[in-house]
Design a protein around this motif. Sequence first.
Motif, PDB file in Angstrom:
ATOM      1  N   CYS A 259      -0.742 -12.346   9.450  1.00 20.40           N
ATOM      2  CA  CYS A 259       0.542 -12.004   8.825  1.00 20.40           C
ATOM      3  C   CYS A 259       1.198 -13.258   8.250  1.00 20.40           C
ATOM      4  O   CYS A 259       1.316 -14.288   8.912  1.00 20.40           O
TER       5      CYS A 259
ATOM      6  N   CYS B 243      -0.800  -7.719   6.648  1.00 23.62           N
ATOM      7  CA  CYS B 243      -0.371  -6.565   7.449  1.00 23.62           C
ATOM      8  C   CYS B 243      -0.816  -5.260   6.791  1.00 23.62           C
ATOM      9  O   CYS B 243      -1.263  -4.338   7.468  1.00 23.62           O
TER      10      CYS B 243
ATOM     11  N   CYS C  59       3.327  -7.530   4.613  1.00 26.20           N
ATOM     12  CA  CYS C  59       2.692  -8.529   3.738  1.00 26.20           C
ATOM     13  C   CYS C  59       1.250  -8.127   3.389  1.00 26.20           C
ATOM     14  O   CYS C  59       0.740  -7.115   3.867  1.00 26.20           O
TER      15      CYS C  59
ATOM     16  N   CYS D 282       5.067  -8.826  10.325  1.00 24.90           N
ATOM     17  CA  CYS D 282       6.124  -8.225   9.501  1.00 24.90           C
ATOM     18  C   CYS D 282       5.832  -6.780   9.126  1.00 24.90           C
ATOM     19  O   CYS D 282       6.744  -6.018   8.835  1.00 24.90           O
ATOM     20  N   GLY D 283       4.530  -6.421   9.075  1.00 28.59           N
ATOM     21  CA  GLY D 283       4.171  -5.046   8.714  1.00 28.59           C
ATOM     22  C   GLY D 283       4.181  -4.756   7.224  1.00 28.59           C
ATOM     23  O   GLY D 283       3.864  -3.640   6.808  1.00 28.59           O
TER      24      GLY D 283
HETATM   25 ZN   LIG Z   1       2.851  -9.442   7.731  1.00 27.47          ZN
END
Ligand SMILES: [Zn+2]
Length: 366
Positions: free
Chosen positions: A106, A98, A95, A92-93
Amino acid sequence: MPHARAAVLRETGAPLRIETLEAGPVAPGDVLVRIHAASLCHTDLEAIEGSLAVPLPAVLGHEAAGEIAEVGAGVAGLATGDRVVLSWNPHCGRCFYCERAQPILCHEFLANGPRGFHFDGRPRLACNAEPVHQLMYLGGFAEYCVVPAQSAIRIPDRMPFERAALIGCGVMTGVGAATRIAALRWGDAAMVIGCGAVGLSAVQGCVLAGAATIIAVDPAASRRQLARAIGATHAAEPGEAAELARALTDGRGADVVIEAAGRPDSFRLSVEAVRPGGQVVWLGKVAVNDEVGFRWGSLMQEKRITRSSYGGATPARDFPLLAQAYLDGRLKLDEMVSARIGLDQINEGFAALKRGETVRSVVVFP
Ligand SMILES: [Zn+2]
Ligand SMILES: [Zn+2]
């Protein structure tokens, strides 16, 4: 929506069935990939045998390469016709993990993976309107699959599909274990336990990282021979390996040991064979509720142990590097392809993998 012939798992323990599915819709952020090659990995076998619980029906296959056939709304950087290798770790970039550069942990990836659909919880495959799940967000044993755009990593056009496919799981994991996780240094002494696709890739990662000594360990003489042919300096049966490591290092043991066999004996050997202060990387696995026992003394003396699922992969960074290494002749993939098969032969391919007869069988789509 294109029709796609696919190998579908409808019942664990039963053969995959070749069916025709509808691939789509291509939602915003997705791409449609026409698969050209997909190789058979042990994780697919775990799904077939039921030790990896996958919601059914499902299309397996997570080591695949193909070309972009359609680009969803909002996707940048990919175009129809691009040659891609699929990554099974969309993330997701945003969380906790991430943010800490650990995409393999992730929250969204781990939470949605077991459901067999994309992050939005919606299917991208159907059989007569019945939703079909995708293993690891992919489902590469099909003529077409719809994947998150970040799972499609562009590689050079000259890279052959049936070699490129291997990069997506086994090669990334093995090479990455040596180059990204162990951070092996030039001149180091390394040992790799287990010479299947992941172990043979770890041997090559040790070569790429400049190890001076690489001991390949496997009970099968043919596997040891293959490991020597692609860069191992020594080979040993499991029972002789720890002694050989000490004999080659003034009695210390290997600087780095990479385990890629997934057996209790191999995990024990890895910590017995590493030197004090050395690095162990475990790539193999046993059933999650199994226990593995160790001699306590083998764990002492500042040894570092890391368990890794994907070799510290950053696919967008690493896949193109791996493809280029193959094109330059520095990464040997031809040697790891035991058989090219059609989709109709996939069940025989898995039977051969289970018997240990093949390193990688690659399904090639006409
Ligand atoms: Zn993530
Ligand atoms: Zn795999």
